[in-house]
Design an enzyme around this catalytic site. Structure first.
Site, mmCIF file in Angstrom:
data_model
loop_
_atom_site.group_PDB
_atom_site.id
_atom_site.type_symbol
_atom_site.label_atom_id
_atom_site.label_comp_id
_atom_site.label_asym_id
_atom_site.label_seq_id
_atom_site.Cartn_x
_atom_site.Cartn_y
_atom_site.Cartn_z
ATOM 1 N N GLU A 228 -11.465 -22.310 -9.258
ATOM 2 C CA GLU A 228 -10.538 -23.789 -9.593
ATOM 3 C C GLU A 228 -10.425 -23.443 -11.296
ATOM 4 O OE1 GLU A 228 -9.846 -25.917 -7.750
ATOM 5 O OE2 GLU A 228 -11.210 -26.083 -6.105
ATOM 6 N N CYS A 262 -7.926 -30.869 -16.619
ATOM 7 C CA CYS A 262 -7.254 -29.726 -15.985
ATOM 8 C C CYS A 262 -6.105 -29.903 -15.202
ATOM 9 C CB CYS A 262 -7.902 -28.795 -14.949
ATOM 10 S SG CYS A 262 -8.691 -30.046 -13.594
HETATM 11 P P1 NAD Z 1 -16.348 -23.277 -20.163
HETATM 12 O O1 NAD Z 1 -16.285 -22.377 -21.336
HETATM 13 O O2 NAD Z 1 -17.210 -24.354 -19.742
HETATM 14 O O3 NAD Z 1 -16.826 -22.253 -18.998
HETATM 15 C C1 NAD Z 1 -16.898 -22.479 -17.472
HETATM 16 C C2 NAD Z 1 -18.507 -22.026 -17.166
HETATM 17 O O4 NAD Z 1 -18.094 -20.498 -16.921
HETATM 18 C C3 NAD Z 1 -19.484 -22.264 -17.733
HETATM 19 O O5 NAD Z 1 -20.378 -22.696 -16.909
HETATM 20 C C4 NAD Z 1 -19.928 -21.035 -18.651
HETATM 21 O O6 NAD Z 1 -21.123 -21.023 -18.722
HETATM 22 C C5 NAD Z 1 -18.984 -19.985 -17.558
HETATM 23 N N1 NAD Z 1 -19.035 -18.561 -18.332
HETATM 24 C C6 NAD Z 1 -18.674 -18.478 -19.607
HETATM 25 N N2 NAD Z 1 -18.394 -17.136 -19.472
HETATM 26 C C7 NAD Z 1 -18.626 -16.516 -18.456
HETATM 27 C C8 NAD Z 1 -18.443 -15.203 -18.014
HETATM 28 N N3 NAD Z 1 -18.055 -14.359 -18.857
HETATM 29 N N4 NAD Z 1 -19.012 -14.887 -16.828
HETATM 30 C C9 NAD Z 1 -19.198 -16.004 -15.791
HETATM 31 N N5 NAD Z 1 -19.334 -17.276 -16.375
HETATM 32 C C10 NAD Z 1 -18.952 -17.532 -17.503
HETATM 33 O O7 NAD Z 1 -15.311 -24.045 -19.464
HETATM 34 P P2 NAD Z 1 -13.512 -23.440 -19.905
HETATM 35 O O8 NAD Z 1 -13.282 -22.185 -19.295
HETATM 36 O O9 NAD Z 1 -13.184 -23.790 -21.263
HETATM 37 O O10 NAD Z 1 -13.108 -24.707 -19.068
HETATM 38 C C11 NAD Z 1 -11.506 -25.094 -19.214
HETATM 39 C C12 NAD Z 1 -10.640 -24.621 -18.270
HETATM 40 O O11 NAD Z 1 -10.965 -24.943 -16.915
HETATM 41 C C13 NAD Z 1 -9.124 -25.126 -18.472
HETATM 42 O O12 NAD Z 1 -8.519 -23.728 -18.129
HETATM 43 C C14 NAD Z 1 -9.006 -25.983 -17.340
HETATM 44 O O13 NAD Z 1 -7.868 -26.156 -16.921
HETATM 45 C C15 NAD Z 1 -9.867 -25.360 -16.300
HETATM 46 N N6 NAD Z 1 -10.612 -26.306 -15.430
HETATM 47 C C16 NAD Z 1 -10.068 -26.385 -14.026
HETATM 48 C C17 NAD Z 1 -10.750 -27.267 -13.159
HETATM 49 C C18 NAD Z 1 -10.076 -27.298 -11.689
HETATM 50 O O14 NAD Z 1 -10.675 -28.258 -10.843
HETATM 51 N N7 NAD Z 1 -9.363 -26.382 -11.306
HETATM 52 C C19 NAD Z 1 -11.276 -28.338 -13.740
HETATM 53 C C20 NAD Z 1 -11.593 -28.620 -14.990
HETATM 54 C C21 NAD Z 1 -11.212 -27.389 -15.853
#
Ligand code: NAD
Length: 486
Positions: A228, A262
């Protein structure tokens, strides 16, 4: 010799990784006998989860306020508390129908009285990596589907929302046995290890860069993944709909959580001849409905300083390039303690600016003029397929034509983001905005092994497939293709 880290975060993660491994193996042992929970047990789980959301309401509100500096309590109730509880209640009400085996057609000429059906079986243990922006909805929401399908789960929430992660762990440990659902908390090292485990399914919600890494790690174990992701969600405003209601929908959706959603509208495509009218409507809407936006408790804080710098930096870049920037709350100094950032419009920005080539995820709304609908559609299609696409028009034919000519994970007509809140509607991306679905019957199926089961009857031709092929098989071939010439 192994290097010993002195970084406290890494030491914490080392402990958390041990804890993760221990819980994973405990769950694997408990799930070894395919002891599928009954539908009644699953409904009990869902009802318990809904109840826990009400029970933990205050802690959830406080945690979000701590993580975001400012987070409107009403928004917390509507999205995180009622969002999860409502989804759990809805899915519990649908479970009987969704979990029932689905009969499929069997050709009697070939297979006689045999029957065939799809049976839905739990996949097993599902890993959930969730982001900071909706720490409860994006971990416990998918958990609803996961439990409905009869699975176990381990949740790893984001290290960027630590107060919420602690409450999440409390909700789960007070509601479920630890060999059914567990939470592990920690940083990126833990998250990396998480993606390497031999899950039966892995769900990652977050940005595309990490999404790729997660998919690669999961592929080593052939673990199926739901991704997602995010991206830039376009809004097309048709010439028949440049009006107050349209602007109220777009700006309202942009400012829910201050753009940190998102499926928030990322940028707007507006008819060139109505560009000034659209800007004026945006200014008057913001000033009349939210005169103190940027300082009021309705303005969610940006999650951390790094993201605040990213957003203000994107605006500075636009200003330095001489692009028209409309501050909807001029002269507000952003308080670093609250990180409340007011809404800004960026008018007709060039393509190489950050606001046009990166997901914004904050209160900045680029407005891009277009001359024809063909041009607007062409612009969208020349970029990555978005998670959401929004069309404002009174002409349903025009709306359907735009839908037919574009692709996105979800879409709305005359509103934004509602495709992401209906528990009946499968939710997810396409192309670089992700793959797979949660929510709705699609979510139930995503976390189920959709097993095709055939029960043999009488009067079939199965033996024709076995050697030797001179008898029955030959008769069938001759009947279909005519007798083979000598
Ligand atoms: P974040 O930095 O909180 O990371 C998300 C998860 O990934 C966390 O649990 C984190 O611990 C894990 N993570 C971080 N580095 C990692 C790695 N190297 N390997 C595995 N896991 C790892 O969140 P973010 O990425 O800043 O979230 C924002 C993004 O998420 C935006 O792009 C947004 O559009 C997207 N988003 C999508 C949805 C959807 O439903 N499609 C919903 C919310 C947010």
């Amino acid at each position: 010799m192994t290097a010993i880290s002195t970084n406290p975060d890494e030491l914490d993660d080392a402990t958390a990784i041990d804890e993760l491994d221990r819980r994973f193996h405990q769950m694997r042992a408990a799930s070894g006998e395919q002891n599928t929970p009954t539908l009644d047990q699953r409904r009990e789980d869902l009802t318990a989860l809904a109840g826990a959301m009400f029970g933990f309401r205050k802690q959830i509100q406080e945690a979000l306020a701590a993580d975001f500096a400012v987070h409107p309590t009403q928004l917390t109730d509507l999205t995180e508390v009622l969002g999860v509880a409502g989804q759990a209640q809805y899915v519990a009400s649908q479970l009987e129908e969704w979990a029932a085996p689905q009969q499929r057609f069997v050709d009697p000429q070939s297979f006689g009285t045999a029957t065939a059906e799809i049976q839905y079986q739990p996949k097993g243990i599902v890993g959930v990596l969730s982001p900071w922006n909706f720490p409860f909805l994006l971990s416990l929401g998918p958990l609803v589907d996961i439990l409905a399908a009869g699975n176990r789960a381990i949740l790893k929430p984001s290290e960027l929302a630590p107060a919420s992660s602690m409450v999440l762990a409390d909700i789960v440990s007070s509601t479920f046995d630890s060999d059914r659902v567990a939470v592990v908390t920690g940083g990126v090292a833990l998250a990396r290890r998480f993606a390497e485990l031999r899950w039966d399914h892995l769900l990652y919600t977050g940005n595309a860069t990490v999404g790729r890494q997660v998919a690669v790690a999961a592929a080593q174990n052939l673990v199926p993944v739901t991704l997602e992701l995010g991206g830039k969600n376009p809004v097309i405003v048709h010439s028949d709909s440049v009006n107050e209601e349209t602007v109220a929908q777009i700006i309202g959706n942009k400012l829910a959580k201050n753009g940190q959603i998102c499926i928030a509208p990322d940028y707007c495509l507006v008819p060139r001849s109505q560009l000034e009218e659209f800007i004026e409507l945006s200014i008057s809407h913001t000033f009349t409905t939210m005169p103190d936006y940027g300082t009021s408790p309705d303005c969610t804080g940006i999650i951390n300083e790094r993201h605040l710098r990213r957003l203000t930096g994107a605006l500075d870049e636009a200003r330095q390039r001489g692009v028209k920037v409309v501050d909807l709350k001029p002269n507000v100094e952003i308080d670093p303690a609250t990180r409340q950032m007011p809404l800004t419009l960026v008018v007709d920005p060039p393509e190489d600016l950050a606001v046009m080539n990166e997901e914004i995820f904050g209160p900045i709304l680029p407005i891009k003029p277009y001359d024809t609908i063909d041009e607007a559609v062409g612009y969208i299609n020349s970029h990555d397929k978005p998670l959401g696409l929004y069309i404002f028009t009174r002409d349903s034919h025009a709306a359907q034509t735009i839908l037919d000519r574009t692709a996105s994970g979800g879409a709305c007509i005359n509103t934004c983001a509602v495709q992401g809140v209906l528990p009946s509607l499968g939710f997810g991306g396409v192309g670089s905005s992700g793959y797979g679905r949660h929510r709705g019957v699609e979510g139930f199926r995503e976390f189920s092994n959709q097993r095709g089961v055939v029960t043999r009857g009488t009067g079939d031709t199965t033996a024709a497939f076995f050697p030797p092929y001179s008898g029955h098989a030959q008769q069938i071939v001759d009947a279909v293709f005519g007798e083979t010439a000598g």
